[in-house]
Design a protein around this motif. Structure first.
Motif, PDB file in Angstrom:
ATOM      1  N   ARG A  78       0.867  -1.180   0.000  1.00 34.62           N
ATOM      2  CA  ARG A  78       0.000   0.000   0.000  1.00 34.62           C
ATOM      3  C   ARG A  78       0.901   1.227   0.000  1.00 34.62           C
ATOM      4  NH1 ARG A  78      -4.120   1.929   4.768  1.00 34.62           N
ATOM      5  NH2 ARG A  78      -2.242   1.513   5.983  1.00 34.62           N
ATOM      6  N   GLY A  79       0.589   2.198  -0.850  1.00 34.24           N
ATOM      7  CA  GLY A  79       1.378   3.422  -0.883  1.00 34.24           C
ATOM      8  C   GLY A  79       2.595   3.315  -1.780  1.00 34.24           C
ATOM      9  N   ALA A  80       3.695   3.958  -1.345  1.00 33.91           N
ATOM     10  CA  ALA A  80       4.924   3.996  -2.144  1.00 33.91           C
ATOM     11  C   ALA A  80       6.115   4.232  -1.228  1.00 33.91           C
ATOM     12  CB  ALA A  80       4.841   5.110  -3.189  1.00 33.91           C
ATOM     13  N   LEU A  81       7.266   3.683  -1.630  1.00 30.59           N
ATOM     14  CA  LEU A  81       8.483   3.867  -0.850  1.00 30.59           C
ATOM     15  C   LEU A  81       9.688   3.876  -1.771  1.00 30.59           C
ATOM     16  CD1 LEU A  81      10.206   0.819  -0.068  1.00 30.59           C
ATOM     17  CD2 LEU A  81       7.781   0.429   0.251  1.00 30.59           C
ATOM     18  N   TYR A  82      10.784   4.387  -1.234  1.00 31.53           N
ATOM     19  CA  TYR A  82      12.079   4.346  -1.907  1.00 31.53           C
ATOM     20  C   TYR A  82      12.926   3.390  -1.090  1.00 31.53           C
ATOM     21  CZ  TYR A  82      16.345   6.094  -4.153  1.00 31.53           C
ATOM     22  OH  TYR A  82      17.520   6.222  -4.864  1.00 31.53           O
ATOM     23  N   ASP A  83      13.275   2.250  -1.685  1.00 31.85           N
ATOM     24  CA  ASP A  83      13.978   1.164  -1.007  1.00 31.85           C
ATOM     25  C   ASP A  83      15.460   1.244  -1.351  1.00 31.85           C
ATOM     26  OD1 ASP A  83      13.396  -0.928   0.770  1.00 31.85           O
ATOM     27  OD2 ASP A  83      13.613  -2.417  -0.796  1.00 31.85           O
ATOM     28  N   HIS A 119      19.761  -2.766   4.384  1.00 27.56           N
ATOM     29  CA  HIS A 119      18.466  -2.489   3.778  1.00 27.56           C
ATOM     30  C   HIS A 119      17.721  -1.425   4.581  1.00 27.56           C
ATOM     31  CE1 HIS A 119      14.029  -3.329   3.464  1.00 27.56           C
ATOM     32  NE2 HIS A 119      14.360  -3.056   2.217  1.00 27.56           N
ATOM     33  N   GLY A 120      17.130  -0.471   3.873  1.00 31.85           N
ATOM     34  CA  GLY A 120      16.291   0.536   4.516  1.00 31.85           C
ATOM     35  C   GLY A 120      15.376   1.176   3.487  1.00 31.85           C
ATOM     36  N   PHE A 121      14.427   1.964   3.968  1.00 28.42           N
ATOM     37  CA  PHE A 121      13.509   2.627   3.044  1.00 28.42           C
ATOM     38  C   PHE A 121      12.963   3.896   3.668  1.00 28.42           C
ATOM     39  CE2 PHE A 121      10.913  -0.410   5.426  1.00 28.42           C
ATOM     40  CZ  PHE A 121       9.865   0.385   5.879  1.00 28.42           C
ATOM     41  N   ILE A 122      12.453   4.767   2.793  1.00 23.13           N
ATOM     42  CA  ILE A 122      11.716   5.944   3.211  1.00 23.13           C
ATOM     43  C   ILE A 122      10.382   5.928   2.484  1.00 23.13           C
ATOM     44  CG2 ILE A 122      12.707   7.503   1.463  1.00 23.13           C
ATOM     45  CD1 ILE A 122      12.658   9.669   3.757  1.00 23.13           C
ATOM     46  N   THR A 123       9.307   6.237   3.210  1.00 24.24           N
ATOM     47  CA  THR A 123       7.981   6.223   2.600  1.00 24.24           C
ATOM     48  C   THR A 123       7.763   7.496   1.790  1.00 24.24           C
ATOM     49  OG1 THR A 123       6.980   7.148   4.602  1.00 24.24           O
ATOM     50  CG2 THR A 123       7.015   4.745   4.396  1.00 24.24           C
ATOM     51  N   LEU A 124       7.112   7.347   0.655  1.00 21.80           N
ATOM     52  CA  LEU A 124       6.845   8.466  -0.245  1.00 21.80           C
ATOM     53  C   LEU A 124       5.395   8.935  -0.162  1.00 21.80           C
ATOM     54  CD1 LEU A 124       8.812   7.123  -3.346  1.00 21.80           C
ATOM     55  CD2 LEU A 124       9.613   8.721  -1.572  1.00 21.80           C
ATOM     56  N   MET A 159      14.042  12.522  -0.241  1.00 24.08           N
ATOM     57  CA  MET A 159      13.560  13.570   0.656  1.00 24.08           C
ATOM     58  C   MET A 159      14.231  13.390   2.008  1.00 24.08           C
ATOM     59  SD  MET A 159       9.742  12.031   1.550  1.00 24.08           S
ATOM     60  CE  MET A 159       9.317  13.365   2.640  1.00 24.08           C
ATOM     61  N   GLU A 160      14.209  14.421   2.813  1.00 27.92           N
ATOM     62  CA  GLU A 160      14.712  14.314   4.178  1.00 27.92           C
ATOM     63  C   GLU A 160      13.695  13.536   5.008  1.00 27.92           C
ATOM     64  OE1 GLU A 160      17.599  15.247   5.793  1.00 27.92           O
ATOM     65  OE2 GLU A 160      18.290  15.540   3.739  1.00 27.92           O
ATOM     66  N   PRO A 161      14.162  12.663   5.892  1.00 27.95           N
ATOM     67  CA  PRO A 161      13.217  11.934   6.726  1.00 27.95           C
ATOM     68  C   PRO A 161      12.497  12.869   7.699  1.00 27.95           C
ATOM     69  CG  PRO A 161      15.488  11.310   7.246  1.00 27.95           C
ATOM     70  CD  PRO A 161      15.536  12.266   6.111  1.00 27.95           C
ATOM     71  N   LEU A 162      11.209  12.592   7.898  1.00 29.03           N
ATOM     72  CA  LEU A 162      10.397  13.345   8.846  1.00 29.03           C
ATOM     73  C   LEU A 162      10.151  12.544  10.116  1.00 29.03           C
ATOM     74  CD1 LEU A 162       7.812  14.738   6.272  1.00 29.03           C
ATOM     75  CD2 LEU A 162       9.871  15.869   7.163  1.00 29.03           C
ATOM     76  N   VAL A 163      10.195  11.211   9.979  1.00 27.57           N
ATOM     77  CA  VAL A 163       9.989  10.309  11.114  1.00 27.57           C
ATOM     78  C   VAL A 163      11.084   9.249  11.062  1.00 27.57           C
ATOM     79  CG1 VAL A 163       8.413   8.681  12.244  1.00 27.57           C
ATOM     80  CG2 VAL A 163       7.477  10.622  10.947  1.00 27.57           C
ATOM     81  N   ILE A 164      11.828   9.126  12.162  1.00 27.52           N
ATOM     82  CA  ILE A 164      12.888   8.115  12.245  1.00 27.52           C
ATOM     83  C   ILE A 164      13.050   7.773  13.718  1.00 27.52           C
ATOM     84  CG2 ILE A 164      14.712   9.853  12.247  1.00 27.52           C
ATOM     85  CD1 ILE A 164      16.471   7.829  10.680  1.00 27.52           C
ATOM     86  N   SER A 165      13.286   6.505  13.998  1.00 23.86           N
ATOM     87  CA  SER A 165      13.403   6.073  15.395  1.00 23.86           C
ATOM     88  C   SER A 165      14.723   6.528  16.013  1.00 23.86           C
ATOM     89  CB  SER A 165      13.295   4.544  15.492  1.00 23.86           C
ATOM     90  OG  SER A 165      14.470   3.940  14.988  1.00 23.86           O
ATOM     91  N   ASP A 166      14.724   6.674  17.333  1.00 20.87           N
ATOM     92  CA  ASP A 166      15.964   6.998  18.044  1.00 20.87           C
ATOM     93  C   ASP A 166      17.012   5.918  17.796  1.00 20.87           C
ATOM     94  OD1 ASP A 166      14.848   9.320  19.042  1.00 20.87           O
ATOM     95  OD2 ASP A 166      14.291   8.421  20.964  1.00 20.87           O
ATOM     96  N   LYS A 167      16.560   4.672  17.737  1.00 20.89           N
ATOM     97  CA  LYS A 167      17.490   3.559  17.498  1.00 20.89           C
ATOM     98  C   LYS A 167      18.194   3.712  16.145  1.00 20.89           C
ATOM     99  CE  LYS A 167      17.537  -1.503  17.156  1.00 20.89           C
ATOM    100  NZ  LYS A 167      16.722  -2.719  17.240  1.00 20.89           N
ATOM    101  N   ASP A 168      17.428   4.045  15.100  1.00 19.34           N
ATOM    102  CA  ASP A 168      18.039   4.207  13.777  1.00 19.34           C
ATOM    103  C   ASP A 168      18.930   5.451  13.715  1.00 19.34           C
ATOM    104  OD1 ASP A 168      17.002   1.856  12.804  1.00 19.34           O
ATOM    105  OD2 ASP A 168      15.360   2.795  11.706  1.00 19.34           O
ATOM    106  N   LEU A 169      18.569   6.501  14.426  1.00 20.74           N
ATOM    107  CA  LEU A 169      19.413   7.699  14.470  1.00 20.74           C
ATOM    108  C   LEU A 169      20.728   7.450  15.198  1.00 20.74           C
ATOM    109  CD1 LEU A 169      16.870  10.565  15.192  1.00 20.74           C
ATOM    110  CD2 LEU A 169      18.295  10.292  13.149  1.00 20.74           C
ATOM    111  N   ALA A 170      20.728   6.485  16.119  1.00 20.74           N
ATOM    112  CA  ALA A 170      21.899   6.232  16.963  1.00 20.74           C
ATOM    113  C   ALA A 170      22.935   5.311  16.323  1.00 20.74           C
ATOM    114  CB  ALA A 170      21.444   5.637  18.297  1.00 20.74           C
TER     115      ALA A 170
END
Length: 186
Positions: A78-83, A119-124, A159-170
């Motif tokens: 559902r939706g779209a992402l950049y993988d 592996h990671g992704f950002i939602t579009l 795009m710049e991430p708008l939502v990212i977990s503290d764990k992923d930022l660390a």
């Protein structure tokens, strides 16, 4: 199924071969035999779902080290992402190179991610869901991460991430030590 190898050896874009008529289309999203013919792992042990409420949600970059390294078949439902995937195989000619692939629910396109790839992704779009099959069980002790904006890779996110977990930022900056196999896990 249509398998297109990317510039990263062993990583494939997988498209559904559509049999269409006025009702729509029919096609296979998984076929053990076809994956084996291309030489890809078919040992699927888990199917994971990731549901993301907001556009700009970034998850990753994640991987598991040997002996729990996993391959993934990723599809947007559902939706779209950049993988994004990164080759972390030290002996590979594409070691530390990355690619990004847009996956949308409408395209039905999938990405096969080999073992020892980040592996990671950002939602579009808002309300984007991802389903992925994996070839190893989740092993917390084998889990590793790379920061999404690590200068060692210079990933060009759309795009710049708008939502990212503290764990992923660390996650620390990448080093070859991050990807080394674990001695042994009981």
């Amino acid at each position: 199924m249509i398998f297109t190898e990317t510039k990263l050896k062993g990583a494939y874009i997988v498209d559904i071969k559509r049999i269409e008529d006025d009702r729509g289309f029919f096609g296979r999203a998984w076929c053990k035999q076809e994956f084996e013919e291309v030489g890809l792992s078919t040992n699927v042990v888990q199917t994971n779902l990731s549901s993301n409420k907001k556009k700009g949600t970034l998850r990753g970059l994640h991987f598991q080290v040997t002996p729990h390294a996993e391959s993934k078949l990723v599809r947007c439902t559902r939706g779209a992402l950049y993988d994004v995937i990164i080759d972390l195989r030290e002996q590979s000619p594409t070691y530390r190179q990355w690619i990004g692939v847009e996956l949308t629910a409408d395209s039905f396109r999938m990405l096969y991610v080999p073992e020892n790839f980040g592996h990671g992704f950002i939602t579009l779009e808002d309300n984007t869901d991802i389903m992925y099959q994996v070839t190893e069980y989740y092993a917390p002790a084998a889990e590793r991460g790379i920061r999404y904006n690590d200068p060692a890779f210079n990933i060009e996110w759309p795009m710049e991430p708008l939502v990212i977990s503290d764990k992923d930022l660390a996650h620390a900056d990448f080093s070859d030590e991050v990807a080394r196999p674990l001695p042994s896990i009981s």
